[in-house]
Design a protein around this motif. Structure first.
Motif, PDB file in Angstrom:
ATOM      1  N   VAL A  17       0.861  -1.194   0.000  1.00 48.37           N
ATOM      2  CA  VAL A  17       0.000   0.000   0.000  1.00 48.37           C
ATOM      3  C   VAL A  17       0.891   1.235   0.000  1.00 48.37           C
ATOM      4  O   VAL A  17       1.858   1.304   0.772  1.00 48.37           O
ATOM      5  CB  VAL A  17      -0.931   0.034   1.233  1.00 48.37           C
ATOM      6  CG1 VAL A  17      -1.714   1.340   1.286  1.00 48.37           C
ATOM      7  CG2 VAL A  17      -1.893  -1.152   1.222  1.00 48.37           C
ATOM      8  N   SER A  19       0.331   5.650   0.107  1.00 50.41           N
ATOM      9  CA  SER A  19      -0.742   6.558   0.509  1.00 50.41           C
ATOM     10  C   SER A  19      -0.350   8.000   0.276  1.00 50.41           C
ATOM     11  O   SER A  19       0.838   8.344   0.188  1.00 50.41           O
ATOM     12  CB  SER A  19      -1.090   6.353   1.988  1.00 50.41           C
ATOM     13  OG  SER A  19       0.035   6.666   2.805  1.00 50.41           O
ATOM     14  N   GLN A  39      -7.067   1.642  -6.428  1.00 51.05           N
ATOM     15  CA  GLN A  39      -6.988   2.856  -5.619  1.00 51.05           C
ATOM     16  C   GLN A  39      -8.222   2.978  -4.734  1.00 51.05           C
ATOM     17  O   GLN A  39      -9.324   2.592  -5.126  1.00 51.05           O
ATOM     18  CB  GLN A  39      -6.897   4.075  -6.539  1.00 51.05           C
ATOM     19  CG  GLN A  39      -6.739   5.408  -5.823  1.00 51.05           C
ATOM     20  CD  GLN A  39      -6.672   6.576  -6.794  1.00 51.05           C
ATOM     21  OE1 GLN A  39      -7.233   6.517  -7.888  1.00 51.05           O
ATOM     22  NE2 GLN A  39      -5.997   7.648  -6.401  1.00 51.05           N
ATOM     23  N   ARG A  84      -7.991  11.388   1.332  1.00 52.53           N
ATOM     24  CA  ARG A  84      -6.960  10.462   1.775  1.00 52.53           C
ATOM     25  C   ARG A  84      -7.000   9.275   0.822  1.00 52.53           C
ATOM     26  O   ARG A  84      -8.028   8.610   0.690  1.00 52.53           O
ATOM     27  CB  ARG A  84      -7.204  10.018   3.222  1.00 52.53           C
ATOM     28  CG  ARG A  84      -7.348  11.212   4.189  1.00 52.53           C
ATOM     29  CD  ARG A  84      -6.077  12.045   4.270  1.00 52.53           C
ATOM     30  NE  ARG A  84      -6.212  13.239   5.087  1.00 52.53           N
ATOM     31  CZ  ARG A  84      -6.318  14.472   4.609  1.00 52.53           C
ATOM     32  NH1 ARG A  84      -6.350  14.667   3.283  1.00 52.53           N
ATOM     33  NH2 ARG A  84      -6.392  15.505   5.419  1.00 52.53           N
ATOM     34  N   SER A  85      -5.892   9.029   0.156  1.00 51.49           N
ATOM     35  CA  SER A  85      -5.873   8.050  -0.931  1.00 51.49           C
ATOM     36  C   SER A  85      -4.908   6.920  -0.621  1.00 51.49           C
ATOM     37  O   SER A  85      -3.785   7.167  -0.163  1.00 51.49           O
ATOM     38  CB  SER A  85      -5.467   8.754  -2.237  1.00 51.49           C
ATOM     39  OG  SER A  85      -5.349   7.813  -3.289  1.00 51.49           O
ATOM     40  N   LEU A  86      -5.344   5.693  -0.874  1.00 47.34           N
ATOM     41  CA  LEU A  86      -4.479   4.525  -0.805  1.00 47.34           C
ATOM     42  C   LEU A  86      -4.377   3.926  -2.201  1.00 47.34           C
ATOM     43  O   LEU A  86      -5.386   3.801  -2.902  1.00 47.34           O
ATOM     44  CB  LEU A  86      -5.029   3.463   0.148  1.00 47.34           C
ATOM     45  CG  LEU A  86      -5.352   3.872   1.589  1.00 47.34           C
ATOM     46  CD1 LEU A  86      -5.815   2.649   2.378  1.00 47.34           C
ATOM     47  CD2 LEU A  86      -4.167   4.534   2.269  1.00 47.34           C
ATOM     48  N   ILE A 121      -7.144   3.506   7.455  1.00 46.68           N
ATOM     49  CA  ILE A 121      -6.796   4.393   6.338  1.00 46.68           C
ATOM     50  C   ILE A 121      -5.907   5.535   6.830  1.00 46.68           C
ATOM     51  O   ILE A 121      -4.871   5.841   6.232  1.00 46.68           O
ATOM     52  CB  ILE A 121      -8.074   4.939   5.674  1.00 46.68           C
ATOM     53  CG1 ILE A 121      -8.857   3.808   4.989  1.00 46.68           C
ATOM     54  CG2 ILE A 121      -7.728   6.032   4.662  1.00 46.68           C
ATOM     55  CD1 ILE A 121     -10.250   4.219   4.546  1.00 46.68           C
ATOM     56  N   VAL A 125      -1.983   6.441   5.924  1.00 46.42           N
ATOM     57  CA  VAL A 125      -1.570   7.750   5.412  1.00 46.42           C
ATOM     58  C   VAL A 125      -0.425   8.310   6.251  1.00 46.42           C
ATOM     59  O   VAL A 125       0.537   8.883   5.717  1.00 46.42           O
ATOM     60  CB  VAL A 125      -2.771   8.715   5.386  1.00 46.42           C
ATOM     61  CG1 VAL A 125      -2.320  10.148   5.115  1.00 46.42           C
ATOM     62  CG2 VAL A 125      -3.780   8.279   4.321  1.00 46.42           C
ATOM     63  N   ARG A 128       2.658   6.496   5.247  1.00 45.54           N
ATOM     64  CA  ARG A 128       2.943   6.720   3.830  1.00 45.54           C
ATOM     65  C   ARG A 128       3.003   5.447   3.017  1.00 45.54           C
ATOM     66  O   ARG A 128       2.951   5.481   1.787  1.00 45.54           O
ATOM     67  CB  ARG A 128       4.230   7.537   3.634  1.00 45.54           C
ATOM     68  CG  ARG A 128       4.191   8.884   4.328  1.00 45.54           C
ATOM     69  CD  ARG A 128       5.335   9.761   3.923  1.00 45.54           C
ATOM     70  NE  ARG A 128       5.271  10.095   2.484  1.00 45.54           N
ATOM     71  CZ  ARG A 128       6.142  10.923   1.903  1.00 45.54           C
ATOM     72  NH1 ARG A 128       7.134  11.456   2.603  1.00 45.54           N
ATOM     73  NH2 ARG A 128       6.028  11.186   0.625  1.00 45.54           N
TER      74      ARG A 128
END
Length: 278
Positions: A17, A19, A39, A84-86, A121, A125, A128
């Protein structure tokens, strides 16, 4: 504040992952693009709409959208969005699998975010990335995968018909959700008969035109509420003459009241001050 965590090219194969945290102003559009990896986009405040080939999805604050690898899409922000993106660049051990849209599933989906999933999540983040060589991070990854597999898919998709004249009607409604025109009027404007348009909607979206338009209006209301509109204004702007009817229909469709969106606009104070970026 601790220094930003850095990774080398040798680390990349072990990062299941990655982030990123980005903040966007209302109206920001990320143009059409696709990723080589799956994503997850999560909005802690504001709402996002995701447009792909076969439909559109609205992502209210506190919900997330899973976007499969290779899916062409664009994103539009409604209200101030704390995204907030993974991304999932490596799944060599099959820990994530179908949880992030694997197995040939090419459609996006909006999911419910449990309190545990939310914290996972946010922790990813902060870190990272999740490195499978690191024991605690691998365990986080395993719990994250479990939570994603268990997450309920929410009815926040609006499928679009492929039929040319039905698509024209759909685009008219999306541009003017409060327009009271009947299907007869809309069909004539598109150069087709009412029955042709109704058949196309039922066959290609799984919904009658009436139910499709109702959902389009409610999804537009989510955008309005995310930008700060009152429940009354959102009801009137989407063609409802009765606020109570709007609230009841909204709750029956989405499982939560429009007032909950207003309460969620403030976001998470722990996340202020993150960097913006694409």
């Amino acid at each position: 504040m601790s220094p930003a965590r850095r990774f080398s090219i040798d680390d990349e194969p072990h990062l299941a992952v990655r982030s990123v945290a980005c903040d966007y102003g209302s109206g920001t559009v990320i143009g059409r693009h696709a990723h080589a990896f799956g994503q997850l986009l999560y909005a802690t405040s504001g709402a996002m709409s995701v447009q792909a080939a076969h439909g559109s999805w609205i992502v209210p604050p506190g919900k997330a959208v899973l976007i499969p690898a290779g899916s062409w899409h664009s994103v539009r922000m409604w209200g101030r969005v704390e995204m907030r993106s993974l991304v999932f660049p490596s799944d060599r051990e099959g820990l994530l699998g179908a949880a992030v849209g694997g197995g040939g599933d090419a459609r996006c989906r909006v999911i419910s975010v449990s309190p545990l999933l939310r914290e996972l999540i946010l922790r990813a983040v902060e870190l990272r990335a999740l490195d499978v060589r690191n024991g605690p991070e691998r365990r986080l990854l395993e719990v994250l995968a479990d939570e994603l597999r268990e997450a309920a898919t929410l009815p926040l998709e609006l499928p679009l018909p492929a039929h040319r004249q039905a698509r024209s009607v759909a685009q008219w409604v999306l541009a003017r959700p409060g327009d009271p025109s009947t299907l007869d009027v809309l069909a004539r404007r598109a150069g087709a008969g009412r029955r042709t348009i109704e058949r196309a909607f039922r066959h290609e979206t799984g919904l009658s035109f009436g139910l499709w338009r109702q959902k389009a209006r409610l999804l537009h209301a989510v955008r309005l509420l995310s930008e700060g509109a009152s429940v009354t204004d959102a009801a009137l702007d989407t063609g409802y003459s009765s606020v109570s009817a709007f609230i009841a229909t909204f709750r029956d469709t989405f499982g939560f009241t429009p007032g909950k969106l207003s309460a969620a606009r403030g976001g998470d104070s722990r996340l202020r001050g993150t960097d913006s970026g694409a």
